[in-house]
Design an enzyme around this catalytic site. Structure first.
Site, PDB file in Angstrom:
ATOM      1  N   GLU A  59       0.801  -1.233   0.000  1.00 57.00           N
ATOM      2  CA  GLU A  59       0.000   0.000   0.000  1.00 57.00           C
ATOM      3  C   GLU A  59       0.834   1.283   0.000  1.00 57.00           C
ATOM      4  O   GLU A  59       0.593   2.179  -0.821  1.00 57.00           O
ATOM      5  CB  GLU A  59      -0.986   0.011   1.182  1.00 57.00           C
ATOM      6  CG  GLU A  59      -2.046  -1.085   1.109  1.00 57.00           C
ATOM      7  CD  GLU A  59      -1.620  -2.385   1.775  1.00 57.00           C
ATOM      8  OE1 GLU A  59      -0.420  -2.707   1.749  1.00 57.00           O
ATOM      9  OE2 GLU A  59      -2.495  -3.087   2.315  1.00 57.00           O
ATOM     10  N   CYS A 106      -3.059  -4.103   6.553  1.00 59.74           N
ATOM     11  CA  CYS A 106      -2.723  -4.485   7.925  1.00 59.74           C
ATOM     12  C   CYS A 106      -3.126  -3.406   8.919  1.00 59.74           C
ATOM     13  O   CYS A 106      -3.289  -2.232   8.578  1.00 59.74           O
ATOM     14  CB  CYS A 106      -1.242  -4.831   8.048  1.00 59.74           C
ATOM     15  SG  CYS A 106      -0.155  -3.441   7.801  1.00 59.74           S
ATOM     16  N   LEU A 122      18.302 -28.676  -8.042  1.00 60.14           N
ATOM     17  CA  LEU A 122      17.053 -28.135  -7.488  1.00 60.14           C
ATOM     18  C   LEU A 122      17.005 -26.612  -7.491  1.00 60.14           C
ATOM     19  O   LEU A 122      16.278 -26.010  -6.724  1.00 60.14           O
ATOM     20  CB  LEU A 122      16.815 -28.660  -6.051  1.00 60.14           C
ATOM     21  CG  LEU A 122      16.780 -30.171  -5.880  1.00 60.14           C
ATOM     22  CD1 LEU A 122      16.585 -30.527  -4.407  1.00 60.14           C
ATOM     23  CD2 LEU A 122      15.650 -30.795  -6.688  1.00 60.14           C
ATOM     24  N   ASP A 153      20.290 -39.070  -8.272  1.00 61.52           N
ATOM     25  CA  ASP A 153      20.141 -38.102  -9.371  1.00 61.52           C
ATOM     26  C   ASP A 153      21.085 -36.917  -9.276  1.00 61.52           C
ATOM     27  O   ASP A 153      21.320 -36.233 -10.277  1.00 61.52           O
ATOM     28  CB  ASP A 153      18.711 -37.537  -9.388  1.00 61.52           C
ATOM     29  CG  ASP A 153      17.725 -38.539  -9.932  1.00 61.52           C
ATOM     30  OD1 ASP A 153      18.182 -39.583 -10.419  1.00 61.52           O
ATOM     31  OD2 ASP A 153      16.519 -38.273  -9.862  1.00 61.52           O
TER      32      ASP A 153
HETATM   33  C1  AOF Z   1      -0.347  -5.418   4.066  1.00 64.27           C
HETATM   34  N1  AOF Z   1       0.264  -5.239   2.873  1.00 64.27           N
HETATM   35  O1  AOF Z   1       1.772  -5.805   1.330  1.00 64.27           O
HETATM   36  C2  AOF Z   1       1.524  -7.235   3.167  1.00 64.27           C
HETATM   37  C3  AOF Z   1       0.834  -7.445   4.393  1.00 64.27           C
HETATM   38  O2  AOF Z   1       6.189  -8.132   9.841  1.00 64.27           O
HETATM   39  P1  AOF Z   1       5.302  -7.120   9.177  1.00 64.27           P
HETATM   40  O3  AOF Z   1       5.080  -5.900   9.998  1.00 64.27           O
HETATM   41  O4  AOF Z   1       5.734  -6.828   7.760  1.00 64.27           O
HETATM   42  O5  AOF Z   1       3.870  -7.812   9.069  1.00 64.27           O
HETATM   43  C4  AOF Z   1       3.676  -9.017   8.403  1.00 64.27           C
HETATM   44  C5  AOF Z   1       2.189  -9.186   8.215  1.00 64.27           C
HETATM   45  O6  AOF Z   1       1.711  -8.133   7.383  1.00 64.27           O
HETATM   46  C6  AOF Z   1       1.782 -10.449   7.505  1.00 64.27           C
HETATM   47  O7  AOF Z   1       1.641 -11.529   8.402  1.00 64.27           O
HETATM   48  C7  AOF Z   1       0.433 -10.032   6.948  1.00 64.27           C
HETATM   49  O8  AOF Z   1      -0.520 -10.026   7.997  1.00 64.27           O
HETATM   50  C8  AOF Z   1       0.674  -8.596   6.544  1.00 64.27           C
HETATM   51  N2  AOF Z   1       1.112  -8.514   5.154  1.00 64.27           N
HETATM   52  N3  AOF Z   1      -0.107  -6.544   4.758  1.00 64.27           N
HETATM   53  O9  AOF Z   1      -1.103  -4.571   4.507  1.00 64.27           O
HETATM   54  C9  AOF Z   1       1.194  -6.063   2.404  1.00 64.27           C
HETATM   55  N4  AOF Z   1       2.463  -8.086   2.723  1.00 64.27           N
HETATM   56 ZN    ZN Z   2       0.636  -3.355   5.745  1.00 66.57          ZN
END
Ligand code: AOF
Ligand code: ZN
Length: 383
Positions: free
Chosen positions: A68, A91, A220, A216
């Site tokens: 965002e 978030c 990977l 093999d």
């Molecule tokens: C968002 N936008 O692009 C993503 C989100 O460790 P942090 O603070 O980066 O938080 C990780 C958490 O953030 C992850 O578990 C998920 O809940 C959220 N990811 N949220 O608003 C994003 N990648």
């Molecule tokens: Zn976020």
């Protein structure tokens, strides 16, 4: 009277179309955002009929910044009054950066459209609540199924505490995986192989049994030009046979993160044997003398692994299926038969595999199929 051709595809709403674009954009960082899911955000400005994408963002390599703030920064002043399309709920928690819900509110967006709610305990609808409290119009559940598919690794780790497991198998047209005890016999063609490498690039980790590592000597890694640095973590499961110290896998552990999953009681011995090799270790519980796969997967999820591809031989494939740990099967069926391969000589050592397009394992259904050069690819997903 002439018949006019009718389009079979249902007409999509504007919200659906922008969300589709965001979901496709999110794929770009699949497998490279660490423990964070790869999320995309589009900021769409302008009036109905004259809209345009003013900003786009995707979760950065390594996981931060989130999507965002990147999209909002690009949109600048055009974010005011715009609509934000986000594949995962913004978030609500303070991490290394402020909550994305707050960032959206402060930028003055008017509407937020969300595909998938975030099951992370720190978010879990709180992001949407914050937006609504601030007077922003919120539309959820737009293209949820498609977004959830893109986020399936993250959702599996958060809700089931284990990675999403893809079992990748390549069989001949007559249903054979390879030759017993013999080094890699080519089954798939170059187009299918390139697809496998692309898939590796999108995975967090890849797992094989030590038997495959011994016979093999697979690298990977992802060897597609420009994507070499996207190789996933390699995990070797050692039940009875240890991976030899002079094998390719161990010798390249300084370049590609490599884990040896061995029984708890073998840990110290293996650490000593592989000292100075850059290998990392996972001490595993055992059941009936074999490494307990459900516990291993739980450990992998704890380290942040969300997507795991199992690329080993018949034994490891059967163990994952028997333990009901496979979410998705990718079956590549070659045009050629084992019977026609000069190397295959006698059928005494052919390894058969019962899963073919017309013999889907119980509990799975076909989600899609493609033609990759001379190979058919079939994706089966657990019901
Ligand atoms: C968002 N936008 O692009 C993503 C989100 O460790 P942090 O603070 O980066 O938080 C990780 C958490 O953030 C992850 O578990 C998920 O809940 C959220 N990811 N949220 O608003 C994003 N990648
Ligand atoms: Zn976020």
């Amino acid at each position: 009277m002439k018949k006019t051709a009718k389009s079979a595809a249902p007409k999509l709403t504007q919200d659906q179309r922008y969300m589709h674009a965001a979901i496709r954009y999110a794929r770009r960082h699949a497998g490279v955002t660490g423990t964070n899911p790869s999320v995309a955000c589009l900021i769409v400005a302008g009036e109905k009929g004259n809209q345009w994408i003013a900003g786009r963002g995707i979760t950065a390599v390594g996981g931060r910044p989130h999507a965002e703030p990147v999209a909002l920064e690009e949109a600048g002043k055009f974010a005011k009054g715009a609509t934000a399309y986000v594949t995962l709920e913004p978030c609500a928690h303070h991490g290394a950066t402020p909550p994305c819900a707050t960032t959206l509110i402060e930028a003055g967006v008017e509407r937020v459209v969300v595909a998938q709610l975030d099951p992370d305990g720190r978010v879990n609808s709180k992001g949407l609540h914050m937006l609504r409290e601030a007077g922003i119009k919120v539309q959820k559940n737009i293209e949820t199924e498609e977004a959830a598919w893109g986020l399936r690794g993250y959702l599996s780790r958060k809700t089931k505490s284990r990675p999403w497991v893809i079992l990748k198998l390549a069989v001949t047209a007559d249903g054979y995986l390879g030759l017993r005890g013999a080094a890699n016999i080519a089954i798939s063609g170059p187009v299918a192989n390139a697809q496998t490498h692309l898939l590796r690039a999108r995975m967090d980790a890849i797992l094989v049994g030590s038997g495959t590592a011994i016979i093999d000597e697979p690298a990977l890694t992802c060897r597609l030009s420009g994507l070499e640095n996207r190789s996933p973590i390699r995990i070797f499961v050692e039940n009875d046979k240890p991976v030899p110290t002079n094998s390719k896998a161990i010798k390249t552990a300084s370049r590609v993160e490599t884990f040896i999953a061995c029984p708890q009681e073998k840990l110290e011995e293996r650490k000593q044997q592989l000292a100075g090799t850059h290998c990392k270790f996972i001490a595993c519980d055992t059941r009936d003398g074999k490494i307990a796969l459900p516990e291993l997967l739980a450990d992998l999820a704890d380290t942040g692994i969300s997507t795991l591809m199992v690329e080993g031989g018949k034994k490891i494939a059967e163990s994952f299926l028997e333990n009901m740990l496979v979410d998705e099967i990718l079956l590549y069926v070659s045009r050629d038969k084992m019977a026609d391969k000069p190397k295959a000589k006698t059928n005494a050592n052919w390894i058969s595999w019962p899963t073919l397009p017309d013999a889907i394992p119980e509990g799975f259904h076909i989600k899609g199929h493609w033609q990759y050069g001379t190979d058919k690819a079939i994706r089966m997903v657990r019901d």
